[in-house]
Motif scaffolding. Structure first.
Motif, PDB file in Angstrom:
ATOM      1  N   SER A  44      20.800 -16.945  -2.180  1.00  0.00           N
ATOM      2  CA  SER A  44      20.692 -18.130  -3.038  1.00  0.00           C
ATOM      3  C   SER A  44      21.185 -19.389  -2.352  1.00  0.00           C
ATOM      4  CB  SER A  44      21.449 -17.906  -4.348  1.00  0.00           C
ATOM      5  OG  SER A  44      22.798 -17.551  -4.113  1.00  0.00           O
ATOM      6  N   PRO A  52      16.040 -19.650  -4.916  1.00  0.00           N
ATOM      7  CA  PRO A  52      16.510 -19.132  -6.206  1.00  0.00           C
ATOM      8  C   PRO A  52      16.141 -17.663  -6.372  1.00  0.00           C
ATOM      9  CG  PRO A  52      15.214 -21.159  -6.467  1.00  0.00           C
ATOM     10  CD  PRO A  52      14.999 -20.668  -5.078  1.00  0.00           C
ATOM     11  N   LEU A  93      21.511 -20.099  -7.445  1.00  0.00           N
ATOM     12  CA  LEU A  93      21.099 -21.077  -6.450  1.00  0.00           C
ATOM     13  C   LEU A  93      22.306 -21.924  -6.099  1.00  0.00           C
ATOM     14  CD1 LEU A  93      18.660 -22.231  -4.821  1.00  0.00           C
ATOM     15  CD2 LEU A  93      18.487 -23.972  -6.615  1.00  0.00           C
TER      16      LEU A  93
END
Length: 552
Positions: A167, A171, A84
């Motif tokens: 990302s 996520p 992420l």
């Protein structure tokens, strides 16, 4: 240096050899390795299912929500990596009702479990997150969200993230090698707007006053960069196509003001495309999820079963023809090219982004096959040859492995001309069609590599084409056919390439014939009785170098 980085560099050296220098390898960072390499913290688990559940606030340009990861453990482990971007906040990670500890480095998140996850077990965790995703400056060539407005001033929002990274906005395990078997995409938007994502719309729910949640389910494996959202004041019209696997649903989502224009513009090219590509490549891969075109505020992207369309209802590429032949002006480039990715890119996906030629070369080549379907074989070949003006031949088509690096943009036009050359080397259109359809059947809904694709073509053509693929893909220069006279009625010829012991057939006409003849040319000098030879440079993407008589 971190051990994963060391391994990445070693793989690069072995994989690319002298095609790229050690100095060039120094441009990559630890962050590139974290993103591009399949470290043990990523290979330890295989994602089977995602549920992306987010709410978009158009006014604040923020999102918040969660991603549920359901996975199968490939080995015993207590720690894994997901991805992420650092500008988005991980609010918490929940596993079996408990909040788990995690650490972050660059755009990677390292999650620790309280006990060992056992091999072959099925587990899940949920990442809650929030923030303002990166805004694209020039989508789709750079990644991120696109915020725009329609003519009435209503928000019009989309995302494109190929290469940049999925990302960047949700996520996931951000690597092309791991595709979930299925996915639920839930997007909550203000009332008066609609969200269109991949797959089939399962439900629309009122979550709270003033907003609605759109729930889309993808029943086929999907790559993370293909996951999308499109938010706007959309209206829908539908059609169907009777294809190789039966009735295929065709849905079109366009801005309200463009409905009538879209009804006239879309169906003809879409159905012609499906007829052509099902003939050449096999059935459309996603009958279960349907086919959609979704109008977007940027040019376009191959989002699986939800093709992003922004060519402003023009024929050609923004009204022009990339081939310079005029053959591309009778059809909408964005519809044909991006839909071609449903077979090459979405159905067949490269494990590493370095092998993106598998997506782009075959899809650009599909444009020529589409022209061939409309106007005949010679027209298709002319279109592909016309694309050569867009080739640079400066860097290799294949990128660096394990560091999230795409190769040269030549993967489009050069890759298409390489495939057209391969077709003419094989010189059997029935066999070539079987190879293209066989690739989609064999590698469909899977991830693959250059080696697997080349080996398949070798096996099914009955020819060893490895050195040809290597020269076009791993080195900047294309094969050079050197020709010299040797006596009054003898011609000598050989290939000059970067590949030792290079061999590739080439078609020529001799001085005393109007018919084509195939020479089994290699890197060694060979002779043929003729006063001159004329290579077929229309169908073979090669250079010709005429040397003085008896030159070495």
């Amino acid at each position: 240096m971190h051990r994963y980085t060391v391994l990445a560099v070693l793989i690069l050296i072995v994989g690319l050899g002298k095609a790229q220098t050690l100095k060039e390898k120094g441009i990559f960072s630890r962050a590139d390795t974290l993103r591009g390499m399949l470290s043990p913290l990523r290979t330890c688990y295989d994602v089977n299912y995602y549920h992306l559940d987010i709410e978009i606030n158009p006014d604040k340009r923020r999102l918040s929500g969660s991603t549920l990861f359901r996975f199968k453990a490939k080995e015993d482990f207590t720690k894994l990596q997901f991805d992420l971007f650092r500008n988005l906040e991980v609010d918490k990670v929940v596993y079996k009702g408990k909040i788990l500890p995690f650490t972050r480095e660059a755009n990677a998140v390292f999650l620790s479990f309280p006990q060992s996850i056992k091999k072959d077990s099925i587990s899940q965790f949920t990442v809650f997150y929030s923030g303002s995703p990166t805004i694209a400056k020039n989508a789709p060539w750079d990644g991120g969200f696109v915020y725009s407005e329609d003519r009435s001033g209503k928000p019009w929002i989309a995302v494109a993230c190929q290469g940049f990274g999925a990302s960047s906005w949700w996520p996931n395990k951000d690597h092309q090698s791991d595709e979930p078997d299925s996915m639920l995409i839930s997007v909550t938007v203000p009332s008066g707007l609609m969200n269109v994502s991949n797959g089939r719309l399962r439900s629309v729910k009122t979550i709270k006053e003033g907003s609605r949640q759109y729930n889309w389910f993808v029943s086929s494996p999907i790559n993370n960069y293909n996951v999308t959202l499109n938010i706007g004041d959309y209206v829908k019209f539908s059609d169907h196509y009777q294809g190789e696997k039966g009735k295929l649903d065709l849905d079109y989502y366009v801005l309200r003001a463009n409905l009538e224009k879209a009804k006239k513009h879309f169906p003809g090219d879409v159905k012609a495309m499906l007829k052509s590509f099902e003939h050449w490549f096999g059935p459309y891969p996603f009958y279960k999820d349907g086919y959609k075109l979704v109008e977007t505020p940027y040019l376009g992207m191959e989002h699986q079963s939800a093709i992003a369309y922004g060519n402003n209802y023009m024929k050609g590429y923004k009204g022009s023809d990339l081939s310079g032949t005029g053959l591309g002006l009778s059809w909408d480039y964005l519809i044909i090219h991006e839909s071609g990715h449903e077979w090459f890119g979405n159905n067949i996906t490269s494990k590493d982004i370095a092998d993106m030629w598998i997506h782009e070369s075959f899809t650009t080549y599909s444009e020529g096959l589409f022209v061939e379907s409309l106007k005949g074989k010679a027209a298709g070949a002319s279109y592909i040859k016309g694309l050569r003006k867009n080739i640079g031949n400066k860097t290799p088509v294949i990128g660096y492995y394990d560091v999230n690096h795409q190769g040269s943009g030549d993967m489009y036009a050069k890759g298409a001309n390489m495939l057209h050359t391969i077709r003419n080397i094989i010189d059997d259109d029935s066999k070539w069609r079987k190879i293209l359809r066989g690739l989609n059947k064999t590698f469909g809904l899977k991830t693959t590599t250059t080696e697997e694709i080349v080996n398949y073509i070798n096996k099914n053509s009955g020819m060893d084409l490895t050195s040809a693929f290597d020269q076009y893909l791993r080195y900047p220069e294309i094969p050079v056919l050197e020709i010299r006279k040797s006596g009054d009625n003898t011609i000598e010829y050989r290939w000059k390439t970067d590949i030792p012991h290079f061999k590739m057939p080439v078609r020529v006409k001799l001085s005393d014939s109007t018919k084509w003849k195939t020479l089994r040319a290699t890197s060694d000098w060979q002779r043929i009785k003729s006063s001159a030879i004329k290579p077929d440079t229309d169908n073979f993407y090669i250079k010709i170098n005429y040397l003085p008589q008896d030159a070495t």
